[in-house]
Design a protein around this motif. Structure first.
Motif, PDB file in Angstrom:
ATOM      1  N   ILE A 134      11.140  37.675  -5.070  1.00 47.69           N
ATOM      2  CA  ILE A 134      12.055  36.645  -5.560  1.00 47.69           C
ATOM      3  C   ILE A 134      13.421  36.886  -4.944  1.00 47.69           C
ATOM      4  O   ILE A 134      13.754  38.022  -4.573  1.00 47.69           O
ATOM      5  N   TYR A 135      14.214  35.828  -4.811  1.00 50.58           N
ATOM      6  CA  TYR A 135      15.550  35.915  -4.222  1.00 50.58           C
ATOM      7  C   TYR A 135      16.573  35.541  -5.293  1.00 50.58           C
ATOM      8  O   TYR A 135      16.412  34.532  -5.993  1.00 50.58           O
ATOM      9  N   VAL A 136      17.607  36.364  -5.429  1.00 52.75           N
ATOM     10  CA  VAL A 136      18.614  36.129  -6.466  1.00 52.75           C
ATOM     11  C   VAL A 136      20.003  36.248  -5.865  1.00 52.75           C
ATOM     12  O   VAL A 136      20.226  36.971  -4.889  1.00 52.75           O
ATOM     13  N   CYS A 137      20.936  35.506  -6.452  1.00 57.52           N
ATOM     14  CA  CYS A 137      22.349  35.711  -6.150  1.00 57.52           C
ATOM     15  C   CYS A 137      23.125  35.500  -7.440  1.00 57.52           C
ATOM     16  O   CYS A 137      22.673  34.805  -8.358  1.00 57.52           O
ATOM     17  N   GLN A 138      24.288  36.134  -7.533  1.00 54.15           N
ATOM     18  CA  GLN A 138      25.083  36.043  -8.749  1.00 54.15           C
ATOM     19  C   GLN A 138      25.940  34.784  -8.725  1.00 54.15           C
ATOM     20  O   GLN A 138      26.569  34.462  -7.716  1.00 54.15           O
ATOM     21  N   GLU A 139      25.927  34.085  -9.827  1.00 50.14           N
ATOM     22  CA  GLU A 139      26.741  32.877  -9.925  1.00 50.14           C
ATOM     23  C   GLU A 139      28.209  33.264  -9.961  1.00 50.14           C
ATOM     24  O   GLU A 139      28.630  34.082 -10.776  1.00 50.14           O
TER      25      GLU A 139
ATOM     26  N   ALA B  59      29.267  22.564   1.298  1.00 56.97           N
ATOM     27  CA  ALA B  59      29.269  22.955   2.702  1.00 56.97           C
ATOM     28  C   ALA B  59      30.185  24.138   2.958  1.00 56.97           C
ATOM     29  O   ALA B  59      29.962  24.920   3.867  1.00 56.97           O
ATOM     30  N   ASN B  60      31.275  24.273   2.155  1.00 56.97           N
ATOM     31  CA  ASN B  60      32.257  25.325   2.397  1.00 56.97           C
ATOM     32  C   ASN B  60      31.962  26.605   1.623  1.00 56.97           C
ATOM     33  O   ASN B  60      32.650  27.595   1.795  1.00 56.97           O
ATOM     34  N   THR B  61      30.976  26.584   0.723  1.00 58.31           N
ATOM     35  CA  THR B  61      30.655  27.767  -0.076  1.00 58.31           C
ATOM     36  C   THR B  61      29.434  28.453   0.507  1.00 58.31           C
ATOM     37  O   THR B  61      28.393  27.827   0.700  1.00 58.31           O
ATOM     38  N   PHE B  62      29.555  29.743   0.787  1.00 54.24           N
ATOM     39  CA  PHE B  62      28.467  30.503   1.418  1.00 54.24           C
ATOM     40  C   PHE B  62      27.840  31.413   0.371  1.00 54.24           C
ATOM     41  O   PHE B  62      28.509  32.281  -0.180  1.00 54.24           O
ATOM     42  N   PHE B  63      26.557  31.212   0.079  1.00 53.03           N
ATOM     43  CA  PHE B  63      25.840  32.003  -0.916  1.00 53.03           C
ATOM     44  C   PHE B  63      24.918  33.001  -0.226  1.00 53.03           C
ATOM     45  O   PHE B  63      24.158  32.641   0.673  1.00 53.03           O
ATOM     46  N   VAL B  64      24.983  34.252  -0.644  1.00 52.82           N
ATOM     47  CA  VAL B  64      24.116  35.302  -0.105  1.00 52.82           C
ATOM     48  C   VAL B  64      23.129  35.721  -1.190  1.00 52.82           C
ATOM     49  O   VAL B  64      23.522  36.059  -2.304  1.00 52.82           O
ATOM     50  N   TYR B  65      21.851  35.673  -0.874  1.00 54.91           N
ATOM     51  CA  TYR B  65      20.799  36.052  -1.812  1.00 54.91           C
ATOM     52  C   TYR B  65      20.269  37.441  -1.473  1.00 54.91           C
ATOM     53  O   TYR B  65      20.292  37.864  -0.308  1.00 54.91           O
ATOM     54  N   HIS B  66      19.809  38.127  -2.487  1.00 49.13           N
ATOM     55  CA  HIS B  66      19.196  39.441  -2.314  1.00 49.13           C
ATOM     56  C   HIS B  66      17.733  39.360  -2.706  1.00 49.13           C
ATOM     57  O   HIS B  66      17.369  38.684  -3.671  1.00 49.13           O
ATOM     58  N   ALA B  67      16.892  40.055  -1.957  1.00 54.22           N
ATOM     59  CA  ALA B  67      15.450  40.057  -2.231  1.00 54.22           C
ATOM     60  C   ALA B  67      15.106  41.126  -3.259  1.00 54.22           C
ATOM     61  O   ALA B  67      15.609  42.248  -3.192  1.00 54.22           O
ATOM     62  N   ILE B  68      14.274  40.777  -4.209  1.00 59.94           N
ATOM     63  CA  ILE B  68      13.741  41.718  -5.190  1.00 59.94           C
ATOM     64  C   ILE B  68      12.221  41.720  -5.036  1.00 59.94           C
ATOM     65  O   ILE B  68      11.588  40.669  -5.093  1.00 59.94           O
ATOM     66  N   TYR B  69      11.665  42.930  -4.821  1.00 60.48           N
ATOM     67  CA  TYR B  69      10.230  43.068  -4.589  1.00 60.48           C
ATOM     68  C   TYR B  69       9.576  43.651  -5.841  1.00 60.48           C
ATOM     69  O   TYR B  69       9.986  44.710  -6.324  1.00 60.48           O
TER      70      TYR B  69
END
Length: 497
Positions: free
Chosen positions: A393-398, A416-426
């Motif tokens: 699953i991929y998560v990012c903090q709001e 378009a101007n907001t860049f969200f980075v997700y982290h993978a959880i295995y």
């Protein structure tokens, strides 16, 4: 008369010629093979496989086996001849391990009249569970707070000095003992084999464990770090009285087999002798320091991202990778790989083999060299690949800051101007406890600071995340994590949106 004298000479000449022709025909065998050819006959022709006394001293001359450990529990009769013994234990019952000194006269004089240190641990037998040992043990700790996996029964033990059980190492105990005196240590295993199976609905086949003992002597600084001997055996742990019932079932099953079938199985022995193995690789962290990966942070809140929706300066979670042997590995690297993967009995056989040499061996080659059981295990390890996790699953903090900035943009430019980075959880076990542990690692906090995990449902309702819900998640699903402070304590609620 002259003719009669020549006849024997003619026979000798003919016989001599036949011998020369036969020798000449043999001399060309094998010359057709090119330099790059690789065959099993070439491997077995090496001196290390000939078992010649001049080239290969017997094991007793090369290996020092100063100690022997005997677990006072019967082995199962339902184990085939070439397989490792299997012993059944009852949960919480005290079992004696006799620590025997097998040194010859004059052997290891440096430990005469001195103490040695032994570390006993209960570890996983299956390779898959070994890769995720930390997560497995932390999940067990979460479900059984205050309990230990392995304990010493000190009142029943004889000859042990300074017994210790590190609070951060639930599956490990250690003690000092004098090899010249009678020593017996009694252990209790509190976890059962079915606690680590994938499904927990009853009737599952429990996973096997290993009871391993590593013994050390003092170094120049009076620290017990110089390895002397290691041995282990395979066990399964049942609920109280369950081991006795399983032993009886195996015995009755064997009695029903035909005599020719019984010959394929080992007899049941009253005690279990631990067989020599390589030292446990994590023996260096068995001291009083916390084990690697245990969270000791006491943050009061999660770090809030600035504009990217991800935790600030948090590293990507490390995924366990299989220890694969590479074709570029030197013979020294190959020896270390064999030791790490519990193939120490075959290190001497493959002394001069590089990684490429080992990887060229076929399944039949390895079985012929090592025998059926160890050969198949070694071949599978040589061809091993990284095991894909059961669920990703991929998560990012709001980000509160990102939410506040969105209304200020017009015509949809905010997205378009907001860049969200997700982290993978295995996830491997697909449980709420495992998800809690992984999220806590991601934010570098203690799992105890996460009180509940909810999933935002229809009309914005909060649904408590359960094991069954996680098992129905789609693979590679994406979530935004929202945190909500719990007013009753210092913990948090996590909401998956």
């Amino acid at each position: 008369m002259a003719w009669a004298l020549k006849l024997p000479l003619t026979d000798e000449v003919i016989e001599s010629g036949l011998v020369q022709d036969f020798d000449a025909s043999l001399s060309g065998i094998g010359q057709e093979l090119g330099a790059g050819a690789y065959s099993m006959s070439d491997v077995l022709a090496l001196p290390i496989f000939k078992q010649e006394e001049s080239n290969l001293p017997p094991d007793s001359d090369n290996k020092i086996l100063p100690f022997q450990y005997v677990l006072c529990a019967a082995t199962s009769p339902a184990v085939k001849l070439h397989d490792e013994t299997l012993t059944y234990l009852n949960q919480g019952q005290s079992y004696e391990i006799r620590m025997l000194d097998n040194r010859k006269i004059g052997e290891l004089p440096e430990i005469t009249d001195k103490m040695v240190k032994s570390i006993i641990r209960v570890v996983f037998h299956d390779r898959r569970l070994q890769y995720t040992e930390h997560q497995q043990l932390e999940g067990w700790r979460w479900n059984r707070p205050g309990d230990r996996i392995l304990d010493l029964d000190i009142p029943m033990s004889v000859g042990i000095i300074d017994p210790r059980a590190n609070p951060t190492q639930l599956n490990t105990v250690e003690f000092l003992w004098d090899p010249s005196k009678r020593t017996s240590v009694f252990i209790q295993v509190h976890c059962i084999s079915t606690e680590f199976t994938m499904r927990k609905h009853g009737g599952e086949k429990g996973v096997p464990f290993r009871v391993q003992i590593d013994t050390f002597k003092e170094n120049e600084n009076e620290e017990y770090t110089e390895h002397l001997h290691s041995a282990s055996c395979q066990v399964k742990v049942f609920k109280p009285k369950g081991a006795d019932r399983k032993q009886k079932t195996d015995r009755e099953k064997m009695e029903k087999k035909a005599p020719q079938e019984k010959e394929k199985y080992q007899p049941s022995y009253k005690t279990t002798i631990l067989t020599e193995c390589c030292p446990w690789p994590e023996v260096t962290y068995v001291s009083n320091s916390p084990s690697p990966g245990f969270t000791t942070s006491t943050h009061n809140s999660f770090p809030v991202a600035e504009g990217n929706g991800s935790p600030t300066h948090q590293p990507e979670p490390v995924v366990q990778v299989a220890d694969n042997l590479l074709p570029t590995s030197t013979p020294q690297d190959a020896q270390q790989w064999l030791l790490r993967n519990r193939f120490s009995p075959f290190c001497r056989l493959f002394t001069n083999f590089s990684g490429a040499d080992l990887l060229k061996l076929t399944r039949e080659d390895v079985i012929q060299i090592c025998g059926p059981a160890d050969g198949i295990r070694l071949f599978n390890a040589l061809k091993g690949r990284v095991v894909r996790p059961r669920l990703t699953i991929y998560v990012c903090q709001e980000s509160q800051q990102a939410r506040e900035q969105q209304p200020k943009h017009e015509n949809g430019d905010a997205a378009a101007n907001t860049f969200f980075v997700y982290h993978a959880i295995y996830l491997e076990e697909l449980t709420a406890a495992e998800l809690t542990e992984k999220i806590a690692q991601l934010f570098n906090i203690s799992p105890r600071q996460i009180n509940q995990i909810f999933k935002q449902g229809p009309t914005g309702i909060h649904v408590l995340v359960s094991d069954e819900m996680i098992q129905n998640f789609q693979d590679e699903v994406c979530f935004v994590l929202d945190t909500m402070k719990d007013d009753s304590n210092d913990g948090y609620h996590i909401i998956l949106k």
